[in-house]
Design a protein around this motif. Sequence first.
Motif, PDB file in Angstrom:
ATOM      1  N   GLU A 175      10.876   7.985   1.253  1.00 27.77           N
ATOM      2  CA  GLU A 175      10.344   8.858   0.202  1.00 27.77           C
ATOM      3  C   GLU A 175       8.831   8.797   0.171  1.00 27.77           C
ATOM      4  O   GLU A 175       8.245   7.717   0.255  1.00 27.77           O
ATOM      5  CB  GLU A 175      10.904   8.432  -1.154  1.00 27.77           C
ATOM      6  CG  GLU A 175      12.208   9.150  -1.401  1.00 27.77           C
ATOM      7  CD  GLU A 175      12.735   8.932  -2.798  1.00 27.77           C
ATOM      8  OE1 GLU A 175      11.934   8.748  -3.729  1.00 27.77           O
ATOM      9  OE2 GLU A 175      13.962   8.959  -2.924  1.00 27.77           O
ATOM     10  N   GLY A 176       8.195   9.955   0.067  1.00 32.82           N
ATOM     11  CA  GLY A 176       6.738   9.976   0.007  1.00 32.82           C
ATOM     12  C   GLY A 176       6.228   9.545  -1.367  1.00 32.82           C
ATOM     13  O   GLY A 176       6.986   9.435  -2.321  1.00 32.82           O
ATOM     14  N   THR A 177       4.930   9.251  -1.410  1.00 36.43           N
ATOM     15  CA  THR A 177       4.275   8.987  -2.691  1.00 36.43           C
ATOM     16  C   THR A 177       3.110   9.975  -2.777  1.00 36.43           C
ATOM     17  O   THR A 177       2.709  10.536  -1.755  1.00 36.43           O
ATOM     18  CB  THR A 177       3.702   7.555  -2.742  1.00 36.43           C
ATOM     19  OG1 THR A 177       2.571   7.490  -1.866  1.00 36.43           O
ATOM     20  CG2 THR A 177       4.726   6.521  -2.333  1.00 36.43           C
ATOM     21  N   PRO A 178       2.529  10.162  -3.966  1.00 38.90           N
ATOM     22  CA  PRO A 178       1.376  11.071  -4.057  1.00 38.90           C
ATOM     23  C   PRO A 178       0.238  10.627  -3.144  1.00 38.90           C
ATOM     24  O   PRO A 178      -0.535  11.434  -2.657  1.00 38.90           O
ATOM     25  CB  PRO A 178       0.958  10.965  -5.525  1.00 38.90           C
ATOM     26  CG  PRO A 178       2.153  10.448  -6.241  1.00 38.90           C
ATOM     27  CD  PRO A 178       2.923   9.604  -5.258  1.00 38.90           C
ATOM     28  N   HIS A 179       0.168   9.324  -2.829  1.00 40.30           N
ATOM     29  CA  HIS A 179      -0.936   8.818  -2.011  1.00 40.30           C
ATOM     30  C   HIS A 179      -0.736   9.047  -0.521  1.00 40.30           C
ATOM     31  O   HIS A 179      -1.696   9.078   0.234  1.00 40.30           O
ATOM     32  CB  HIS A 179      -1.147   7.319  -2.253  1.00 40.30           C
ATOM     33  CG  HIS A 179      -1.404   6.993  -3.680  1.00 40.30           C
ATOM     34  ND1 HIS A 179      -2.610   7.244  -4.277  1.00 40.30           N
ATOM     35  CD2 HIS A 179      -0.603   6.471  -4.636  1.00 40.30           C
ATOM     36  CE1 HIS A 179      -2.537   6.884  -5.546  1.00 40.30           C
ATOM     37  NE2 HIS A 179      -1.330   6.415  -5.784  1.00 40.30           N
ATOM     38  N   ASN A 180       0.522   9.123  -0.070  1.00 40.48           N
ATOM     39  CA  ASN A 180       0.703   9.257   1.386  1.00 40.48           C
ATOM     40  C   ASN A 180       1.132  10.653   1.829  1.00 40.48           C
ATOM     41  O   ASN A 180       1.330  10.888   3.016  1.00 40.48           O
ATOM     42  CB  ASN A 180       1.659   8.178   1.941  1.00 40.48           C
ATOM     43  CG  ASN A 180       3.107   8.372   1.529  1.00 40.48           C
ATOM     44  OD1 ASN A 180       3.517   9.445   1.110  1.00 40.48           O
ATOM     45  ND2 ASN A 180       3.894   7.330   1.654  1.00 40.48           N
ATOM     46  N   GLU A 181       1.212  11.562   0.881  1.00 39.91           N
ATOM     47  CA  GLU A 181       1.620  12.938   1.184  1.00 39.91           C
ATOM     48  C   GLU A 181       0.743  13.553   2.298  1.00 39.91           C
ATOM     49  O   GLU A 181       1.253  14.099   3.276  1.00 39.91           O
ATOM     50  CB  GLU A 181       1.446  13.765  -0.088  1.00 39.91           C
ATOM     51  CG  GLU A 181       2.456  14.864  -0.273  1.00 39.91           C
ATOM     52  CD  GLU A 181       2.272  15.482  -1.655  1.00 39.91           C
ATOM     53  OE1 GLU A 181       1.988  16.674  -1.694  1.00 39.91           O
ATOM     54  OE2 GLU A 181       2.375  14.754  -2.673  1.00 39.91           O
ATOM     55  N   TYR A 182      -0.583  13.428   2.150  1.00 41.43           N
ATOM     56  CA  TYR A 182      -1.524  14.014   3.099  1.00 41.43           C
ATOM     57  C   TYR A 182      -1.422  13.306   4.446  1.00 41.43           C
ATOM     58  O   TYR A 182      -1.452  13.926   5.511  1.00 41.43           O
ATOM     59  CB  TYR A 182      -2.948  13.925   2.524  1.00 41.43           C
ATOM     60  CG  TYR A 182      -4.025  14.497   3.423  1.00 41.43           C
ATOM     61  CD1 TYR A 182      -3.967  15.818   3.862  1.00 41.43           C
ATOM     62  CD2 TYR A 182      -5.102  13.715   3.809  1.00 41.43           C
ATOM     63  CE1 TYR A 182      -4.961  16.338   4.689  1.00 41.43           C
ATOM     64  CE2 TYR A 182      -6.103  14.222   4.627  1.00 41.43           C
ATOM     65  CZ  TYR A 182      -6.028  15.532   5.062  1.00 41.43           C
ATOM     66  OH  TYR A 182      -7.005  16.028   5.875  1.00 41.43           O
ATOM     67  N   TYR A 183      -1.248  11.981   4.399  1.00 42.30           N
ATOM     68  CA  TYR A 183      -1.111  11.184   5.626  1.00 42.30           C
ATOM     69  C   TYR A 183       0.129  11.623   6.400  1.00 42.30           C
ATOM     70  O   TYR A 183       0.077  11.831   7.620  1.00 42.30           O
ATOM     71  CB  TYR A 183      -1.027   9.696   5.258  1.00 42.30           C
ATOM     72  CG  TYR A 183      -0.715   8.777   6.411  1.00 42.30           C
ATOM     73  CD1 TYR A 183      -1.630   8.577   7.451  1.00 42.30           C
ATOM     74  CD2 TYR A 183       0.495   8.087   6.478  1.00 42.30           C
ATOM     75  CE1 TYR A 183      -1.345   7.731   8.506  1.00 42.30           C
ATOM     76  CE2 TYR A 183       0.790   7.243   7.532  1.00 42.30           C
ATOM     77  CZ  TYR A 183      -0.127   7.071   8.537  1.00 42.30           C
ATOM     78  OH  TYR A 183       0.167   6.220   9.592  1.00 42.30           O
ATOM     79  N   LEU A 184       1.243  11.790   5.693  1.00 44.11           N
ATOM     80  CA  LEU A 184       2.487  12.179   6.371  1.00 44.11           C
ATOM     81  C   LEU A 184       2.363  13.598   6.927  1.00 44.11           C
ATOM     82  O   LEU A 184       2.841  13.890   8.025  1.00 44.11           O
ATOM     83  CB  LEU A 184       3.682  12.059   5.408  1.00 44.11           C
ATOM     84  CG  LEU A 184       3.997  10.631   4.909  1.00 44.11           C
ATOM     85  CD1 LEU A 184       5.191  10.642   3.962  1.00 44.11           C
ATOM     86  CD2 LEU A 184       4.251   9.670   6.051  1.00 44.11           C
ATOM     87  N   ALA A 185       1.685  14.475   6.171  1.00 44.22           N
ATOM     88  CA  ALA A 185       1.489  15.853   6.651  1.00 44.22           C
ATOM     89  C   ALA A 185       0.635  15.840   7.922  1.00 44.22           C
ATOM     90  O   ALA A 185       0.909  16.576   8.881  1.00 44.22           O
ATOM     91  CB  ALA A 185       0.823  16.688   5.561  1.00 44.22           C
ATOM     92  N   GLY A 232       5.667  -0.004   4.804  1.00 46.74           N
ATOM     93  CA  GLY A 232       6.453  -0.991   4.064  1.00 46.74           C
ATOM     94  C   GLY A 232       7.891  -0.514   3.844  1.00 46.74           C
ATOM     95  O   GLY A 232       8.845  -1.190   4.241  1.00 46.74           O
ATOM     96  N   PRO A 233       8.059   0.665   3.223  1.00 47.42           N
ATOM     97  CA  PRO A 233       9.421   1.181   3.021  1.00 47.42           C
ATOM     98  C   PRO A 233      10.181   1.384   4.333  1.00 47.42           C
ATOM     99  O   PRO A 233      11.392   1.187   4.384  1.00 47.42           O
ATOM    100  CB  PRO A 233       9.192   2.528   2.319  1.00 47.42           C
ATOM    101  CG  PRO A 233       7.873   2.371   1.635  1.00 47.42           C
ATOM    102  CD  PRO A 233       7.060   1.470   2.511  1.00 47.42           C
ATOM    103  N   GLN A 234       9.472   1.745   5.413  1.00 47.50           N
ATOM    104  CA  GLN A 234      10.161   1.913   6.704  1.00 47.50           C
ATOM    105  C   GLN A 234      10.669   0.575   7.235  1.00 47.50           C
ATOM    106  O   GLN A 234      11.780   0.498   7.772  1.00 47.50           O
ATOM    107  CB  GLN A 234       9.214   2.520   7.743  1.00 47.50           C
ATOM    108  CG  GLN A 234       9.053   4.020   7.600  1.00 47.50           C
ATOM    109  CD  GLN A 234       8.263   4.593   8.768  1.00 47.50           C
ATOM    110  OE1 GLN A 234       7.266   4.028   9.187  1.00 47.50           O
ATOM    111  NE2 GLN A 234       8.708   5.715   9.283  1.00 47.50           N
ATOM    112  N   SER A 286       0.833  -1.205   0.000  1.00 47.45           N
ATOM    113  CA  SER A 286       0.000   0.000   0.000  1.00 47.45           C
ATOM    114  C   SER A 286       0.864   1.249   0.000  1.00 47.45           C
ATOM    115  O   SER A 286       1.876   1.324   0.691  1.00 47.45           O
ATOM    116  CB  SER A 286      -0.881   0.018   1.252  1.00 47.45           C
ATOM    117  OG  SER A 286      -1.467   1.298   1.412  1.00 47.45           O
ATOM    118  N   GLN A 287       0.417   2.224  -0.748  1.00 51.88           N
ATOM    119  CA  GLN A 287       1.101   3.517  -0.765  1.00 51.88           C
ATOM    120  C   GLN A 287       0.339   4.560   0.050  1.00 51.88           C
ATOM    121  O   GLN A 287       0.626   5.739  -0.033  1.00 51.88           O
ATOM    122  CB  GLN A 287       1.296   3.988  -2.215  1.00 51.88           C
ATOM    123  CG  GLN A 287       2.228   3.055  -2.979  1.00 51.88           C
ATOM    124  CD  GLN A 287       2.473   3.502  -4.389  1.00 51.88           C
ATOM    125  OE1 GLN A 287       1.680   4.257  -4.957  1.00 51.88           O
ATOM    126  NE2 GLN A 287       3.567   3.040  -4.977  1.00 51.88           N
TER     127      GLN A 287
END
Length: 197
Positions: free
Chosen positions: A177-187, A71-73, A65-66
Amino acid sequence: MTNVAKMKIVAQTRLPTQFAEFTLVGFEDPKGKEHVALTLGDITTDEPVLARVHSECLTGDALFSQRCDCGPQLEAAMRKIANEGRGIIVYLRQEGRGIGLLNKIRAYAEQDKGLDTVEANEILGFVADAREYDIAAGMLAELGVQSIRLMTNNPKKLEKLAECGVKVVERIPHRTEGTPHNEYYLATKTKKFGHLL
Ligand SMILES: Nc1nc2c(ncn2[C@@H]2O[C@H](COP(=O)(O)OP(=O)(O)OP(=O)(O)O)[C@@H](O)[C@H]2O)c(=O)[nH]1
Ligand SMILES: [Zn+2]
């Protein structure tokens, strides 16, 4: 010690991965729930151990999931530990920040309608983050880990681990690295949970 769950080691085995051959240790908590730790090298000496305390995220850890950065972490943590030749991943089965898989899917569905990750939990009647770290503390103690250098961006995690008696000597930033899908989640994590991103 207070806030340390009594953890039982049930079985352990070799776990060859593309990064290194870890030891996989299977634990049972006092309620019968299963958790695992991945260890590499001798983690019982007084040299602080490179560590990741990772909360289960089936969608991110296993299904690519993005929507999040789990996953990347996880992968980055395994890679860093392999590079050092020593470390531990404590993998806690507290899916969805402790609300469980199906409730996380419900929360995602609320987010599809425009709520953020915190508002979605709250509208479903849950606190924003229900995670506990007494089980992590119990696993670290059972494995003989004396102190850790923790890979995390979450200051609350440092606080809660310390409350459970875990000696964290250093925080190692763990950005991916962020993805377009998790940008809002990370913010939202930065804004509402104080993550250091
Ligand atoms: N309820 C809920 N849980 C989520 C959501 N997105 C991810 N999670 C869960 O959040 C947990 C991971 O927490 P994060 O906040 O991403 O990271 P962290 O462990 O607090 O901090 P780091 O150590 O910096 O990674 C996992 O258990 C995921 O299943 C969501 O939108 N809603
Ligand atoms: Zn995730």
